[in-house]
Design an enzyme around this catalytic site. Structure first.
Site, PDB file in Angstrom:
ATOM      1  N   HIS A  13      23.637  52.391 -62.364  1.00  0.00           N
ATOM      2  CA  HIS A  13      23.616  51.962 -63.639  1.00  0.00           C
ATOM      3  C   HIS A  13      25.272  51.464 -63.930  1.00  0.00           C
ATOM      4  O   HIS A  13      25.624  51.673 -64.923  1.00  0.00           O
ATOM      5  CB  HIS A  13      23.286  52.906 -64.756  1.00  0.00           C
ATOM      6  CG  HIS A  13      21.726  53.158 -65.176  1.00  0.00           C
ATOM      7  ND1 HIS A  13      20.904  52.214 -65.663  1.00  0.00           N
ATOM      8  CD2 HIS A  13      20.861  54.083 -64.337  1.00  0.00           C
ATOM      9  CE1 HIS A  13      19.715  52.656 -65.481  1.00  0.00           C
ATOM     10  NE2 HIS A  13      19.600  53.537 -64.457  1.00  0.00           N
TER      11      HIS A  13
ATOM     12  N   SER B 186      12.478  49.228 -55.299  1.00  0.00           N
ATOM     13  CA  SER B 186      12.734  47.767 -55.300  1.00  0.00           C
ATOM     14  C   SER B 186      11.651  47.144 -54.600  1.00  0.00           C
ATOM     15  O   SER B 186      11.926  46.307 -53.748  1.00  0.00           O
ATOM     16  CB  SER B 186      14.035  47.542 -54.796  1.00  0.00           C
ATOM     17  OG  SER B 186      14.989  48.120 -55.546  1.00  0.00           O
TER      18      SER B 186
ATOM     19  N   ASP C  30      19.665  45.608 -56.417  1.00  0.00           N
ATOM     20  CA  ASP C  30      18.723  45.502 -55.432  1.00  0.00           C
ATOM     21  C   ASP C  30      18.438  44.241 -54.619  1.00  0.00           C
ATOM     22  O   ASP C  30      18.319  44.458 -53.408  1.00  0.00           O
ATOM     23  CB  ASP C  30      17.450  45.834 -56.241  1.00  0.00           C
ATOM     24  CG  ASP C  30      17.431  46.898 -57.058  1.00  0.00           C
ATOM     25  OD1 ASP C  30      18.350  47.723 -57.265  1.00  0.00           O
ATOM     26  OD2 ASP C  30      16.751  47.152 -58.039  1.00  0.00           O
TER      27      ASP C  30
HETATM   28  C1  GLA Z   1      17.483  49.239 -61.203  1.00  0.00           C
HETATM   29  C2  GLA Z   1      18.061  47.665 -61.607  1.00  0.00           C
HETATM   30  C3  GLA Z   1      19.324  47.719 -60.915  1.00  0.00           C
HETATM   31  C4  GLA Z   1      20.302  48.857 -60.989  1.00  0.00           C
HETATM   32  C5  GLA Z   1      19.457  50.327 -60.927  1.00  0.00           C
HETATM   33  C6  GLA Z   1      20.151  51.549 -61.560  1.00  0.00           C
HETATM   34  O1  GLA Z   1      16.916  49.206 -59.667  1.00  0.00           O
HETATM   35  O2  GLA Z   1      17.208  46.796 -60.686  1.00  0.00           O
HETATM   36  O3  GLA Z   1      20.017  46.384 -60.994  1.00  0.00           O
HETATM   37  O4  GLA Z   1      20.761  48.554 -62.507  1.00  0.00           O
HETATM   38  O5  GLA Z   1      18.202  49.936 -61.660  1.00  0.00           O
HETATM   39  O6  GLA Z   1      21.295  51.579 -60.777  1.00  0.00           O
END
Ligand code: GLA
Length: 318
Positions: free
Chosen positions: A18, A106, A152
């Protein structure tokens, strides 16, 4: 016609959660598990995508206008990348993956980048990795409605095996950081979840509200916290400001071979995400505790967006 086969891995974040959507620092790494897209150009103007995990086929025009409305929903990530790419010939392709879906590793970004690589191959067009990651982030917004950062997509586009990727999310510069051979990265599944409709967007909104008060979080001094009257926003800001510092400290710890120090930073990161940013939950907290009790484990934390998904730990190879 030639059959093209490309792949893109999942990712796990070692530290720095975050922080990406306020231009901060992150330290994720790519996984062995990956998504494969295999297919070929076909005559006509329709694109047909199959998935090994779903009997439904996703069919849409190469000039797709509203990728966010397609069904099955996984096809939206592919279609949104097609729209990002501009002129794409008709093709058919099959998607297979060994990444767990909706688990915080992801899988959607892997599908976006695999699609980008597939389009790059079949068109023979230039598409720089960083530009592709930026396109994939926009595609994610369109396909899922989740206002994610760049971590990601960029990690997956440029990551190198056995290395973490340090990313400065402000200018998208990155550096491959070798994972010491004495260290093992452990990823443990806790619960399926999706960020769609989750509190993820609320956290992004909180950060926007904080930045309206104190300016860019990336540059904020911890002293600025005192000027935030709202208790919730103050905690959110404290997480982001201290998490950025922890990412930089982790880099230093890694370069000095201070693995215990790195482990402690991961534990601090988890506590900050749990208490201040409120993206953990009791099951994830318990999974972190359990990992910390295992032999050789130096640090553990929730990873990624949170609200479920996976936890990550570093363990000294015994
Ligand atoms: C998800 C989002 C990322 C990032 C994370 C938290 O994976 O896709 O962009 O914000 O949460 O770090």
């Amino acid at each position: 016609m030639t059959v093209v086969r490309v792949a893109a891995p999942g990712r796990v974040n070692l530290i720095g959660d975050h922080t990406d959507y306020t231009n901060g620092f992150v330290l994720p790494m790519i996984l062995e598990r990956r998504t494969v897209v295999e297919g070929e150009i076909i005559p006509g103007d329709m694109i047909r995508i199959e998935s090994a995990d779903d009997p439904d086929i996703c069919v849409f025009p190469a000039t797709v206008a509203s990728p966010g409305r397609l069904n099955p929903a996984w096809g939206r990530y592919v279609a949104a990348m097609v729209r990002e790419a501009g002129e794409v010939p008709a093709f058919r392709a099959r998607v297979t993956t060994d990444l767990p879906i909706a688990s915080g590793l992801s899988s959607s970004a892997a599908l976006e980048i695999a699609t980008g690589r597939f389009i790059r191959e079949i068109t023979g067009r230039e598409w720089d990795d960083v530009a592709m990651a930026e396109a994939a982030r926009r595609a994610e917004h369109v396909a899922s409605g989740v206002p994610c950062g760049i971590m990601d997509q960029l990690c997956i586009a440029v990551g190198r095996h056995d290395h973490a990727t340090f990313i400065d999310c402000r200018d998208l510069s990155f550096r491959h950081v070798p994972i010491p051979e004495t260290l093992e990265v452990v990823v443990r599944f806790v619960a399926r979840r999706t960020l769609v409709g989750s509190e993820y967007a609320d956290r992004v909104a909180d950060c926007r509200a904080i930045e309206a008060l104190i300016g860019p979080l990336r540059e904020a001094d911890p002293a600025a916290l005192e000027s935030i009257v709202d208790e919730r926003l103050r905690r959110r800001a404290r997480h982001v400001i201290t998490e950025n510092l922890r990412v930089l400290a982790s880099l230093e710890a890694l370069s000095e071979g201070d693995l215990d120090g790195f482990g402690r930073l991961m534990v601090d990161s988890h506590r900050s995400l749990a208490r201040d940013f409120e993206t953990s939950n009791p099951r994830m907290d318990a999974a972190v505790e359990e990992l910390m009790d295992e032999p050789g484990v130096l640090g553990a934390r929730m990873t990624g967006g949170g609200f479920g998904g996976c936890v990550v730990a570093i363990r000294r190879r015994l």
